[in-house]
Scaffold this motif. Sequence first.
Motif, PDB file in Angstrom:
ATOM      1  N   ASP A 131     -62.295  20.047 -30.914  1.00  0.00           N
ATOM      2  CA  ASP A 131     -62.198  20.941 -29.761  1.00  0.00           C
ATOM      3  C   ASP A 131     -62.355  20.187 -28.444  1.00  0.00           C
ATOM      4  OD1 ASP A 131     -61.799  23.312 -31.183  1.00  0.00           O
ATOM      5  OD2 ASP A 131     -63.947  23.592 -31.495  1.00  0.00           O
ATOM      6  N   TRP A 132     -63.274  19.228 -28.416  1.00  0.00           N
ATOM      7  CA  TRP A 132     -63.561  18.498 -27.181  1.00  0.00           C
ATOM      8  C   TRP A 132     -64.220  17.171 -27.525  1.00  0.00           C
ATOM      9  CZ3 TRP A 132     -68.639  17.563 -27.527  1.00  0.00           C
ATOM     10  CH2 TRP A 132     -69.468  18.526 -28.110  1.00  0.00           C
ATOM     11  N   CYS A 133     -64.319  16.327 -26.504  1.00  0.00           N
ATOM     12  CA  CYS A 133     -65.003  15.048 -26.650  1.00  0.00           C
ATOM     13  C   CYS A 133     -65.790  14.783 -25.376  1.00  0.00           C
ATOM     14  CB  CYS A 133     -64.007  13.926 -26.902  1.00  0.00           C
ATOM     15  SG  CYS A 133     -64.758  12.286 -27.081  1.00  0.00           S
ATOM     16  N   ALA A 134     -67.067  14.439 -25.520  1.00  0.00           N
ATOM     17  CA  ALA A 134     -67.920  14.056 -24.385  1.00  0.00           C
ATOM     18  C   ALA A 134     -68.124  12.550 -24.445  1.00  0.00           C
ATOM     19  CB  ALA A 134     -69.256  14.782 -24.455  1.00  0.00           C
ATOM     20  N   LEU A 142     -66.279   3.292 -23.244  1.00  0.00           N
ATOM     21  CA  LEU A 142     -66.610   4.628 -23.751  1.00  0.00           C
ATOM     22  C   LEU A 142     -67.219   4.562 -25.152  1.00  0.00           C
ATOM     23  CD1 LEU A 142     -63.414   6.655 -22.690  1.00  0.00           C
ATOM     24  CD2 LEU A 142     -65.495   6.287 -21.369  1.00  0.00           C
ATOM     25  N   LYS A 143     -68.207   3.708 -25.310  1.00  0.00           N
ATOM     26  CA  LYS A 143     -68.739   3.475 -26.666  1.00  0.00           C
ATOM     27  C   LYS A 143     -69.460   4.688 -27.245  1.00  0.00           C
ATOM     28  CE  LYS A 143     -70.798  -0.453 -25.517  1.00  0.00           C
ATOM     29  NZ  LYS A 143     -70.097  -0.816 -24.272  1.00  0.00           N
ATOM     30  N   PHE A 144     -70.239   5.410 -26.408  1.00  0.00           N
ATOM     31  CA  PHE A 144     -70.976   6.573 -26.921  1.00  0.00           C
ATOM     32  C   PHE A 144     -70.128   7.820 -26.716  1.00  0.00           C
ATOM     33  CE2 PHE A 144     -75.053   9.325 -26.339  1.00  0.00           C
ATOM     34  CZ  PHE A 144     -74.892   9.858 -27.606  1.00  0.00           C
ATOM     35  N   LEU A 145     -69.728   8.433 -27.829  1.00  0.00           N
ATOM     36  CA  LEU A 145     -68.889   9.626 -27.806  1.00  0.00           C
ATOM     37  C   LEU A 145     -69.486  10.709 -28.697  1.00  0.00           C
ATOM     38  CD1 LEU A 145     -65.451   7.872 -28.449  1.00  0.00           C
ATOM     39  CD2 LEU A 145     -66.221   8.744 -26.240  1.00  0.00           C
ATOM     40  N   LEU A 146     -69.351  11.949 -28.275  1.00  0.00           N
ATOM     41  CA  LEU A 146     -69.658  13.104 -29.102  1.00  0.00           C
ATOM     42  C   LEU A 146     -68.420  13.989 -29.136  1.00  0.00           C
ATOM     43  CD1 LEU A 146     -73.237  14.045 -27.813  1.00  0.00           C
ATOM     44  CD2 LEU A 146     -72.677  12.865 -29.959  1.00  0.00           C
ATOM     45  N   ALA A 147     -68.133  14.578 -30.271  1.00  0.00           N
ATOM     46  CA  ALA A 147     -66.979  15.463 -30.389  1.00  0.00           C
ATOM     47  C   ALA A 147     -67.311  16.583 -31.365  1.00  0.00           C
ATOM     48  CB  ALA A 147     -65.745  14.693 -30.870  1.00  0.00           C
ATOM     49  N   ALA A 176     -71.348  19.942 -25.213  1.00  0.00           N
ATOM     50  CA  ALA A 176     -72.258  18.818 -24.965  1.00  0.00           C
ATOM     51  C   ALA A 176     -71.816  18.043 -23.734  1.00  0.00           C
ATOM     52  CB  ALA A 176     -72.298  17.892 -26.176  1.00  0.00           C
ATOM     53  N   TRP A 177     -72.737  17.178 -23.263  1.00  0.00           N
ATOM     54  CA  TRP A 177     -72.425  16.249 -22.173  1.00  0.00           C
ATOM     55  C   TRP A 177     -73.152  14.940 -22.427  1.00  0.00           C
ATOM     56  CZ3 TRP A 177     -68.799  16.173 -18.597  1.00  0.00           C
ATOM     57  CH2 TRP A 177     -68.879  15.208 -17.592  1.00  0.00           C
ATOM     58  N   VAL A 178     -72.445  13.825 -22.207  1.00  0.00           N
ATOM     59  CA  VAL A 178     -73.023  12.489 -22.338  1.00  0.00           C
ATOM     60  C   VAL A 178     -73.276  11.930 -20.945  1.00  0.00           C
ATOM     61  CG1 VAL A 178     -72.613  10.126 -23.117  1.00  0.00           C
ATOM     62  CG2 VAL A 178     -71.972  12.049 -24.587  1.00  0.00           C
ATOM     63  N   PHE A 179     -74.501  11.474 -20.697  1.00  0.00           N
ATOM     64  CA  PHE A 179     -74.883  10.941 -19.385  1.00  0.00           C
ATOM     65  C   PHE A 179     -74.755   9.421 -19.309  1.00  0.00           C
ATOM     66  CE2 PHE A 179     -77.127  14.966 -19.757  1.00  0.00           C
ATOM     67  CZ  PHE A 179     -76.909  15.541 -18.516  1.00  0.00           C
ATOM     68  N   ASP A 180     -75.156   8.734 -20.373  1.00  0.00           N
ATOM     69  CA  ASP A 180     -75.109   7.280 -20.375  1.00  0.00           C
ATOM     70  C   ASP A 180     -75.051   6.792 -21.820  1.00  0.00           C
ATOM     71  OD1 ASP A 180     -77.798   7.211 -21.413  1.00  0.00           O
ATOM     72  OD2 ASP A 180     -78.589   7.359 -19.374  1.00  0.00           O
ATOM     73  N   ALA A 181     -75.298   5.520 -22.037  1.00  0.00           N
ATOM     74  CA  ALA A 181     -75.123   4.914 -23.361  1.00  0.00           C
ATOM     75  C   ALA A 181     -76.047   5.490 -24.423  1.00  0.00           C
ATOM     76  CB  ALA A 181     -75.333   3.408 -23.266  1.00  0.00           C
ATOM     77  N   ASN A 182     -77.123   6.171 -24.005  1.00  0.00           N
ATOM     78  CA  ASN A 182     -78.088   6.698 -24.972  1.00  0.00           C
ATOM     79  C   ASN A 182     -78.444   8.163 -24.776  1.00  0.00           C
ATOM     80  OD1 ASN A 182     -78.806   4.221 -26.537  1.00  0.00           O
ATOM     81  ND2 ASN A 182     -79.425   3.492 -24.507  1.00  0.00           N
ATOM     82  N   THR A 239     -78.836  20.353 -13.814  1.00  0.00           N
ATOM     83  CA  THR A 239     -79.782  19.257 -14.005  1.00  0.00           C
ATOM     84  C   THR A 239     -79.432  18.124 -13.055  1.00  0.00           C
ATOM     85  OG1 THR A 239     -80.723  17.678 -15.582  1.00  0.00           O
ATOM     86  CG2 THR A 239     -78.405  18.222 -15.862  1.00  0.00           C
ATOM     87  N   THR A 240     -80.466  17.489 -12.525  1.00  0.00           N
ATOM     88  CA  THR A 240     -80.283  16.316 -11.668  1.00  0.00           C
ATOM     89  C   THR A 240     -80.994  15.097 -12.244  1.00  0.00           C
ATOM     90  OG1 THR A 240     -82.185  16.972 -10.309  1.00  0.00           O
ATOM     91  CG2 THR A 240     -80.001  17.707  -9.573  1.00  0.00           C
ATOM     92  N   ASP A 241     -81.515  15.223 -13.465  1.00  0.00           N
ATOM     93  CA  ASP A 241     -82.257  14.113 -14.080  1.00  0.00           C
ATOM     94  C   ASP A 241     -81.759  13.833 -15.498  1.00  0.00           C
ATOM     95  OD1 ASP A 241     -83.233  16.332 -15.370  1.00  0.00           O
ATOM     96  OD2 ASP A 241     -85.309  16.094 -14.706  1.00  0.00           O
ATOM     97  N   ALA A 242     -80.429  13.823 -15.636  1.00  0.00           N
ATOM     98  CA  ALA A 242     -79.796  13.503 -16.918  1.00  0.00           C
ATOM     99  C   ALA A 242     -80.227  14.432 -18.043  1.00  0.00           C
ATOM    100  CB  ALA A 242     -80.061  12.051 -17.303  1.00  0.00           C
TER     101      ALA A 242
END
Length: 330
Positions: A131-134, A142-147, A176-182, A239-242
């Motif tokens: 459906d989507w990819c974050a 783009l190493k860290f991905l969620l789908a 979902a949303w990915v902010f950074d590598a972790n 959110t302003t703090d990841a």
Amino acid sequence: MRAILIAVGVVLAAPADAPAEWRPLTTELLAREKTGFGGLCGVVVERSTGRLFVDLSDRGLFTSADRGATWTRVENSPPKGRTETPGCLQLDPTGKTPRLLMPLVYGSPIAVGTTGSGPWRVLDKASAHVDWCAADWSDPDLKFLLALKHEANGLLLRSRDGGKTFDDLGKGHGPAWVFDANTAVVTRVKTKDNPTGGVVRTTDGGATFAPVADFTPTALPRVGPDGVYWLADGGLHKTTDAGKTWAKVGPVKDGRYGPVFGKGAAQLFVLTGTGVVESGDGGKTWAAPVAVPAALKGVSALTWLDYDPTSDTLYLMKMGSELYARRRGE
């Protein structure tokens, strides 16, 4: 007396707006291209230029540099399929690169390309039918991905190597949303085993998750100039703090998708069940809805919205419909 009544009627009708103000832009394009099921199935605006990109089912990406007057195929167009979830067709939200992310259902695995003539990279076959990819847009690879696997009871996929491989993190997940590598946040949908839903957060690339919010989003989050926003449970949250903490910005009745950001952080647009609403104070209050085109026959879970700040134009579509434009101020 009759003139007074007519004038009053015009004033009362103005907040709902007139569907005729929306102009179709893709009539000739859709007649020319023999699309697969779903027809027009995605739109995204390059905010710095106003350039439009649309996905046509099984025909690929098309672009317009003149606000929909003419359309050309994107050179080296991505593999075939169709986008579906509103907002899943993404341009790099940092604005620093021309990267474009395209998750597809009933077609190719996730494809990563550019808005120009560069080649497209197709991810592992495990990412087909999603459906989507974050993505971690701060990372060139783009190493860290969620789908999210399509029609698979919320099966969440994860990649830590830019899509070369994926593993699954279980069912019961939502947007979902990915902010950074972790760091990422993921919706836990309401189920018999999890009746409260909510949002969980990881700081170790998806190895573990901890609850951070008790609202339950159904639409993809949106990143703005001052944070990440999420529609959920009758309100708009930010959110302003990841993703560590979330604050309710204001109420949004029957919010379906958004916010789409205007010319500044204070101007927001949200698609609701009754039309498009606008805020001029960062989401605290909202104007009366602008009705969607009558041809859309209402708003559904497959209705998309975007905005071009260079021309002050809203774009609206539903999978299988025309792309409509409403240039504000006209």
